[in-house]
Design an enzyme around this catalytic site. Structure first.
Site, PDB file in Angstrom:
ATOM      1  N   HIS A  91     -54.202  33.792  20.769  1.00 21.49           N
ATOM      2  CA  HIS A  91     -52.810  33.700  20.322  1.00 21.49           C
ATOM      3  C   HIS A  91     -52.178  35.081  20.121  1.00 21.49           C
ATOM      4  CE1 HIS A  91     -54.582  33.822  16.104  1.00 21.49           C
ATOM      5  NE2 HIS A  91     -53.557  34.635  15.953  1.00 21.49           N
ATOM      6  N   ASP A 121     -59.533  29.800  21.046  1.00 23.18           N
ATOM      7  CA  ASP A 121     -58.635  30.870  20.613  1.00 23.18           C
ATOM      8  C   ASP A 121     -59.275  32.255  20.690  1.00 23.18           C
ATOM      9  OD1 ASP A 121     -56.273  31.989  19.789  1.00 23.18           O
ATOM     10  OD2 ASP A 121     -56.539  31.525  17.663  1.00 23.18           O
ATOM     11  N   SER A 198     -55.414  39.067  12.907  1.00 23.29           N
ATOM     12  CA  SER A 198     -55.986  38.131  13.884  1.00 23.29           C
ATOM     13  C   SER A 198     -56.738  38.865  14.990  1.00 23.29           C
ATOM     14  CB  SER A 198     -54.873  37.287  14.517  1.00 23.29           C
ATOM     15  OG  SER A 198     -54.327  36.390  13.586  1.00 23.29           O
TER      16      SER A 198
END
Length: 508
Positions: A91, A121, A198
């Site tokens: 993402h 992911d 992230s």
């Protein structure tokens, strides 16, 4: 009472002497805790990622506007190979136009996506470096303890290499982010994880990565989540698959075995006629080292063979029945078997170059075969990826090409791809450049293709689309696209020459 006092005093004296003689005290630096040393060691392997993309309404506009808005993003990555391969969350780089990677020392590089897995992911990006990077020490998530001290390093809110500390709050959490994204078996931590973290590492006090930070609980305080590193490494191995990226399968089915005391890669199956079988590898062997790289798991095996030229011979050290042996492994030899390891999971992996939206291929408008392409490239529309349907395996896609076209195809190695992409070719409206193709390894003898296609040729384009890999090919040969078609134009590259153009009849 006096005896108890004497024993307590003696214990206190022993502890004091131990502290006084410790290295940190001797150096006059009690502040350098194990956590500080771990951060100093690991931060060299953490990178900051900045991204840019056009706003959605600008991407859909027919004409370019000088006022087009750019949307910026940020994330973090972990160096997994010294040649510039980095893992991050999918993402972080999803649908972006520009990726900029900044190292600990401040040097910045352009990044490019290599492969990604939407469901889990995770994504691999690569930067081109002139000196080897520091690879992050890998721990294991198999022995994590509740309340164990951990820390996160990342690009929090754009503040590069921010360090936060906390504990393991819980294990085996299942988290649903929205209707399209959910996670299983996550680590929960109270180490502050913010937007920009992230893709970054969650580390233990030894400076080993034990998780990939992935999500936070919106509206909560200090509830963050990370993908356990053992789960992540299994996905990374598929993302670095030499069969997918180089078209050079090794023919091994393996299992990662990890615990607090050992990390090893065990061979479960060796495909008949594969490079592994020709090398002499057997089921039950433990692979220890390939070309000087210690093999702890499947990721290490894939990266040790990644981007190696076909025909290159490398040392492979294994353990068999308790004894160590050194074998000679030859890259890219043997058959290209269809192996059964994680077929469903492998179908979730996408090689980024195979669905590059700006890919181009010459438009075709001729009636005879063996003639050079006569027009400028046109923009290719690749299949939409937002709502995936039932996904065929690579083997199924290649089998369909054999049935319909009479061509047996496989992916190009990096060396072969470089040969195709490193030059321009003459076209009626100016130079033409190709982005890759698929190697033709067999031609059906009774097919139309046999009249002008040879084994060893490269299929550059088909029906107005580039054939960079299975994803493109799957779209081109979808039943709803070709149900009324009887033929397709194709472009063929033959070593040393210019591309040829011909017509392939579809067999039903």
């Amino acid at each position: 009472m006096s005896g108890l006092f004497t024993r307590s005093s003696l214990l206190a004296m022993i502890m004091l002497v131990s502290v006084l003689h410790s290295p940190s005290f001797a150096d006059g630096n009690l502040r350098e805790t194990p956590l500080v040393r771990a951060v100093q060691t690991s931060r060299k392997s953490v990178v900051n990622i900045h991204t840019e993309k056009k706003a959605a309404e600008d991407k859909e506009a027919r004409f370019f506007s000088p006022k087009s808005r750019k949307v910026t993003g940020m994330g973090t990555g972990v160096v997994i190979d010294e040649r510039g391969y980095i893992v991050t969350n999918y993402h972080v780089i999803q649908d972006v136009d520009v990726i900029t990677v900044t190292l600990d020392g401040g040097a910045s590089y352009d990044g490019r996506p290599v492969s990604y897995d939407r469901k889990h992911d995770l994504a691999i990006i690569r930067i081109t470096v002139t000196e080897p990077l520091s690879v992050m020490p890998m721990g294991t998530s198999s022995d994590l303890m509740l309340a164990e001290t951990v820390y996160a390093v990342g690009n929090a809110f754009g503040y590069e290499h921010t360090v936060t500390a906390g504990i393991v709050s819980a294990l085996h959490r299942d988290v649903e982010v929205d209707e399209t994204q959910s996670y299983e078996n996550l680590i929960q931590t109270d180490a502050s994880i913010n937007p920009g973290n992230s893709g970054g590492p969650l580390l233990n006090v030894n400076g080993e990565v034990i998780g990939i930070n992935v999500a936070i609980r919106s509206g909560a305080q200090r509830i963050g989540f990370a993908i356990p590193i053992d789960d992540a490494r299994r996905t990374i191995a598929r993302l670095l698959s030499v069969e997918r990226l180089d078209g050079a399968p090794h023919g091994l089915v393996t299992t990662d075995v990890k615990s607090a005391t050992e990390k090893k890669l065990v061979v479960n199956e060796v495909a008949t006629g594969s490079a592994a079988e020709l090398c002499g590898i057997k089921s039950g062997d433990i692979i220890c080292n390939v070309r000087g790289i210690r093999i702890n798991d499947g990721t290490d095996l894939e990266r040790s063979l990644l981007a190696m030229p076909r025909g290159k011979v490398v040392d492979l050290v294994l353990q068999r029945e308790g004894r160590e042996q050194t074998l000679q492994f030859t890259v890219g030899v043997g058959k290209s078997p269809v192996i059964a390891q994680s077929t469903a999971q492998n179908s979730e992996v996408t090689v980024a170059t195979a669905e590059k939206k700006t890919a181009q291929v010459p438009a075709v408008n001729v009636s005879q075969t063996n003639t050079p392409p006569q027009s400028k490239p046109q923009t290719v529309n690749t299949p939409p990826q937002s709502k995936p349907q039932t996904v065929d395996t690579e083997a199924q896609i290649m089998d369909r090409a054999w049935e319909l076209l009479g061509l047996r195809l496989e992916s190009l190695s990096d060396v072969e791809k470089q040969e195709v992409t490193s030059r321009t070719y003459p076209g009626a409206r100016g130079p033409v450049r190709y982005n890759g193709g698929l190697r033709i390894i067999e031609v059906k003898s009774d097919s139309v293709a046999a009249k002008f296609v040879k084994e060893g040729d490269v299929l550059l384009g088909l029906d107005g689309f580039e054939t960079l890999g299975p994803v493109n090919l799957n779209y081109i040969l979808k039943q709803d696209r070709i149900q009324k078609a009887t033929s397709m134009k194709c472009q063929i590259y033959r070593k040393g020459g210019n591309p040829l153009e011909g017509t392939l009849l579809l067999s039903r």
